[in-house]
Design a protein around this motif. Sequence first.
Motif, PDB file in Angstrom:
ATOM      1  N   SER A   1      20.820  -9.705 -16.638  1.00  0.00           N
ATOM      2  CA  SER A   1      21.335 -10.036 -14.965  1.00  0.00           C
ATOM      3  C   SER A   1      19.933 -10.301 -13.956  1.00  0.00           C
ATOM      4  O   SER A   1      18.979  -9.326 -14.226  1.00  0.00           O
ATOM      5  CB  SER A   1      22.148  -8.916 -14.022  1.00  0.00           C
ATOM      6  OG  SER A   1      21.604  -7.807 -14.571  1.00  0.00           O
ATOM      7  N   ILE A   2      19.613 -10.606 -13.811  1.00  0.00           N
ATOM      8  CA  ILE A   2      18.603 -10.811 -12.401  1.00  0.00           C
ATOM      9  C   ILE A   2      18.946 -10.333 -10.657  1.00  0.00           C
ATOM     10  O   ILE A   2      20.007 -11.122 -10.775  1.00  0.00           O
ATOM     11  CB  ILE A   2      17.575 -11.677 -12.002  1.00  0.00           C
ATOM     12  CG1 ILE A   2      17.086 -12.376 -13.312  1.00  0.00           C
ATOM     13  CG2 ILE A   2      16.624 -12.108 -11.085  1.00  0.00           C
ATOM     14  CD1 ILE A   2      16.389 -13.654 -13.504  1.00  0.00           C
ATOM     15  N   ALA A   3      18.558  -9.465 -10.038  1.00  0.00           N
ATOM     16  CA  ALA A   3      18.559  -9.023  -8.678  1.00  0.00           C
ATOM     17  C   ALA A   3      17.543  -9.394  -8.227  1.00  0.00           C
ATOM     18  O   ALA A   3      16.774  -9.197  -8.202  1.00  0.00           O
ATOM     19  CB  ALA A   3      19.268  -7.713  -9.035  1.00  0.00           C
ATOM     20  N   ALA A   4      17.665  -9.249  -6.747  1.00  0.00           N
ATOM     21  CA  ALA A   4      16.676  -9.494  -5.513  1.00  0.00           C
ATOM     22  C   ALA A   4      16.655  -8.655  -4.571  1.00  0.00           C
ATOM     23  O   ALA A   4      18.978  -8.831  -3.928  1.00  0.00           O
ATOM     24  CB  ALA A   4      16.084 -11.023  -5.827  1.00  0.00           C
ATOM     25  N   ASP A   5      16.247  -8.922  -3.598  1.00  0.00           N
ATOM     26  CA  ASP A   5      16.556  -7.644  -2.078  1.00  0.00           C
ATOM     27  C   ASP A   5      17.146  -9.613  -1.401  1.00  0.00           C
ATOM     28  O   ASP A   5      17.039 -10.676  -1.653  1.00  0.00           O
ATOM     29  CB  ASP A   5      15.441  -7.611  -1.844  1.00  0.00           C
ATOM     30  CG  ASP A   5      15.443  -7.032   0.088  1.00  0.00           C
ATOM     31  OD1 ASP A   5      15.671  -6.433   0.276  1.00  0.00           O
ATOM     32  OD2 ASP A   5      15.376  -8.206   1.162  1.00  0.00           O
ATOM     33  N   GLU A   6      18.108  -9.258  -0.207  1.00  0.00           N
ATOM     34  CA  GLU A   6      19.228 -10.125  -0.088  1.00  0.00           C
ATOM     35  C   GLU A   6      18.098 -11.076   1.032  1.00  0.00           C
ATOM     36  O   GLU A   6      18.501 -12.431   1.139  1.00  0.00           O
ATOM     37  CB  GLU A   6      19.811  -9.348   0.652  1.00  0.00           C
ATOM     38  CG  GLU A   6      21.799  -8.994   0.153  1.00  0.00           C
ATOM     39  CD  GLU A   6      22.733  -8.663   0.670  1.00  0.00           C
ATOM     40  OE1 GLU A   6      22.275  -9.673   2.081  1.00  0.00           O
ATOM     41  OE2 GLU A   6      23.478  -7.896   0.942  1.00  0.00           O
ATOM     42  N   ASP A   7      17.229  -9.806   2.216  1.00  0.00           N
ATOM     43  CA  ASP A   7      15.983 -11.322   2.678  1.00  0.00           C
ATOM     44  C   ASP A   7      15.187 -11.838   1.614  1.00  0.00           C
ATOM     45  O   ASP A   7      15.529 -13.055   2.170  1.00  0.00           O
ATOM     46  CB  ASP A   7      15.512 -10.060   3.526  1.00  0.00           C
ATOM     47  CG  ASP A   7      16.474  -8.862   4.360  1.00  0.00           C
ATOM     48  OD1 ASP A   7      17.188  -9.299   5.192  1.00  0.00           O
ATOM     49  OD2 ASP A   7      15.877  -8.669   5.045  1.00  0.00           O
ATOM     50  N   LEU A   8      14.435 -11.176   0.977  1.00  0.00           N
ATOM     51  CA  LEU A   8      14.287 -12.710  -0.201  1.00  0.00           C
ATOM     52  C   LEU A   8      14.975 -13.614  -0.440  1.00  0.00           C
ATOM     53  O   LEU A   8      14.295 -15.245  -0.880  1.00  0.00           O
ATOM     54  CB  LEU A   8      13.870 -11.678  -1.540  1.00  0.00           C
ATOM     55  CG  LEU A   8      13.207 -12.545  -1.818  1.00  0.00           C
ATOM     56  CD1 LEU A   8      11.516 -12.934  -1.860  1.00  0.00           C
ATOM     57  CD2 LEU A   8      12.368 -11.711  -3.046  1.00  0.00           C
ATOM     58  N   LEU A   9      16.093 -13.770  -0.640  1.00  0.00           N
ATOM     59  CA  LEU A   9      17.012 -14.592  -1.303  1.00  0.00           C
ATOM     60  C   LEU A   9      17.681 -15.736   0.091  1.00  0.00           C
ATOM     61  O   LEU A   9      17.563 -17.006  -0.375  1.00  0.00           O
ATOM     62  CB  LEU A   9      18.464 -13.869  -1.838  1.00  0.00           C
ATOM     63  CG  LEU A   9      18.586 -12.836  -3.517  1.00  0.00           C
ATOM     64  CD1 LEU A   9      19.048 -12.992  -3.269  1.00  0.00           C
ATOM     65  CD2 LEU A   9      17.596 -14.277  -4.221  1.00  0.00           C
ATOM     66  N   ARG A  10      17.310 -14.834   0.965  1.00  0.00           N
ATOM     67  CA  ARG A  10      17.582 -15.569   2.578  1.00  0.00           C
ATOM     68  C   ARG A  10      16.735 -16.539   2.233  1.00  0.00           C
ATOM     69  O   ARG A  10      16.269 -17.486   3.082  1.00  0.00           O
ATOM     70  CB  ARG A  10      18.125 -14.973   3.639  1.00  0.00           C
ATOM     71  CG  ARG A  10      18.403 -15.729   5.316  1.00  0.00           C
ATOM     72  CD  ARG A  10      18.572 -14.985   5.764  1.00  0.00           C
ATOM     73  NE  ARG A  10      20.145 -14.117   5.309  1.00  0.00           N
ATOM     74  CZ  ARG A  10      20.314 -12.744   4.931  1.00  0.00           C
ATOM     75  NH1 ARG A  10      19.396 -12.424   5.375  1.00  0.00           N
ATOM     76  NH2 ARG A  10      21.134 -12.190   5.259  1.00  0.00           N
ATOM     77  N   LYS A  11      15.349 -16.280   2.435  1.00  0.00           N
ATOM     78  CA  LYS A  11      13.880 -16.620   2.745  1.00  0.00           C
ATOM     79  C   LYS A  11      13.874 -17.714   1.568  1.00  0.00           C
ATOM     80  O   LYS A  11      13.519 -18.653   2.407  1.00  0.00           O
ATOM     81  CB  LYS A  11      12.860 -16.126   2.636  1.00  0.00           C
ATOM     82  CG  LYS A  11      12.038 -16.496   2.746  1.00  0.00           C
ATOM     83  CD  LYS A  11      10.306 -15.665   2.950  1.00  0.00           C
ATOM     84  CE  LYS A  11       9.470 -15.978   3.097  1.00  0.00           C
ATOM     85  NZ  LYS A  11       8.445 -15.152   2.968  1.00  0.00           N
ATOM     86  N   ARG A  12      14.244 -17.881   0.996  1.00  0.00           N
ATOM     87  CA  ARG A  12      13.988 -18.928  -0.295  1.00  0.00           C
ATOM     88  C   ARG A  12      15.395 -19.965  -0.787  1.00  0.00           C
ATOM     89  O   ARG A  12      15.362 -21.065  -0.592  1.00  0.00           O
ATOM     90  CB  ARG A  12      14.514 -17.920  -1.683  1.00  0.00           C
ATOM     91  CG  ARG A  12      13.225 -17.339  -2.037  1.00  0.00           C
ATOM     92  CD  ARG A  12      13.837 -16.964  -3.872  1.00  0.00           C
ATOM     93  NE  ARG A  12      11.495 -16.359  -4.372  1.00  0.00           N
ATOM     94  CZ  ARG A  12      12.115 -15.897  -5.724  1.00  0.00           C
ATOM     95  NH1 ARG A  12      13.388 -16.191  -6.407  1.00  0.00           N
ATOM     96  NH2 ARG A  12      10.876 -15.539  -6.236  1.00  0.00           N
ATOM     97  N   LEU A  13      16.427 -19.885  -0.482  1.00  0.00           N
ATOM     98  CA  LEU A  13      17.522 -20.380  -0.194  1.00  0.00           C
ATOM     99  C   LEU A  13      17.127 -21.095   1.318  1.00  0.00           C
ATOM    100  O   LEU A  13      17.334 -22.767   0.818  1.00  0.00           O
ATOM    101  CB  LEU A  13      18.930 -19.755   0.212  1.00  0.00           C
ATOM    102  CG  LEU A  13      19.308 -19.395  -1.197  1.00  0.00           C
ATOM    103  CD1 LEU A  13      19.866 -18.085  -0.711  1.00  0.00           C
ATOM    104  CD2 LEU A  13      19.496 -20.087  -2.291  1.00  0.00           C
ATOM    105  N   ILE A  14      16.742 -20.602   2.465  1.00  0.00           N
ATOM    106  CA  ILE A  14      16.603 -21.760   3.657  1.00  0.00           C
ATOM    107  C   ILE A  14      15.479 -22.228   3.349  1.00  0.00           C
ATOM    108  O   ILE A  14      15.576 -23.585   3.553  1.00  0.00           O
ATOM    109  CB  ILE A  14      15.826 -20.800   4.621  1.00  0.00           C
ATOM    110  CG1 ILE A  14      16.939 -20.164   5.113  1.00  0.00           C
ATOM    111  CG2 ILE A  14      15.620 -21.694   6.072  1.00  0.00           C
ATOM    112  CD1 ILE A  14      17.476 -19.053   6.498  1.00  0.00           C
ATOM    113  N   ASP A  15      14.206 -22.413   2.539  1.00  0.00           N
ATOM    114  CA  ASP A  15      13.619 -23.221   2.250  1.00  0.00           C
ATOM    115  C   ASP A  15      13.270 -24.240   1.538  1.00  0.00           C
ATOM    116  O   ASP A  15      13.396 -25.649   1.198  1.00  0.00           O
ATOM    117  CB  ASP A  15      11.947 -22.606   1.968  1.00  0.00           C
ATOM    118  CG  ASP A  15      11.030 -23.148   1.329  1.00  0.00           C
ATOM    119  OD1 ASP A  15      10.183 -23.870   2.647  1.00  0.00           O
ATOM    120  OD2 ASP A  15      10.697 -22.827   0.034  1.00  0.00           O
TER     121      ASP A  15
END
Length: 244
Positions: free
Chosen positions: A182-196
């Motif tokens: 499994s790979i986890a990440a901070d929600e804010d980082l994921l939000r930024k990546r997904l918007i980009d």
Amino acid sequence: MKYTANINGIETSVEYSENNVNEIFIPLLKQMKELKDSKGSRILVMLAAPPGAGKSTLLSFLKYLSENTEGLEPISVVGMDGFHRYQEYLLTHTMVRDGKEIPMVDVKGAPETFDIDKLLDKVKSVARGDKCGWPDYNRMTHNPQEDAIIVDSDIVILEGNYLLLKDKGWDELKGYADLTISIAADEDLLRKRLIDRKIKSGKSEAQATEFVEFSDMYNVRTVLNKSSDADIRLMVLEDCSYIW
């Protein structure tokens, strides 16, 4: 090490540290080879991660490493995107979220919009060691393309968001894996990546933000909060580095 790949029609460049390559990625690939050698037949590895965690890029790089590093065995990678329900189905069916009935097509990518029974049947076939076809997702037709990939290698990695989900049906998948990651990440980082990512696919910043908040982040929280533990757990940081 800088690596560039075309992921879902978007050219993606990432730089993986020497430490990550030598201390995490190559040891992981060695572990897979040893597991396959010990079993004496095909192994199925499942890698689960939330949207935006970079799993497709990472697995493309792991495949590259497996084919270009002495002492490793080439891996093949398949995804669960080919098990999206057909667009016609999503356009004519609804689901309930937070007490509200909504069209399935509006939340395409949620667990309910995948054909879990079809995925489970195919996973069983791969786990048995069968040579079989595997569907891919066609982003032009917005539908699966059946038997787009032939699975015939000895180390197969299946990647997807919900492979470790505890929900009924999904919870059966893990039992067919020889190894889970499994790979986890901070929600804010994921939000930024997904918007980009949405902006790069042609949406305005406002459109990208609205979609990500409504759909993608719901799926992110589902993966982070409703998945069972994996054999190996990694976390990706903002600089694209990984830690155990």
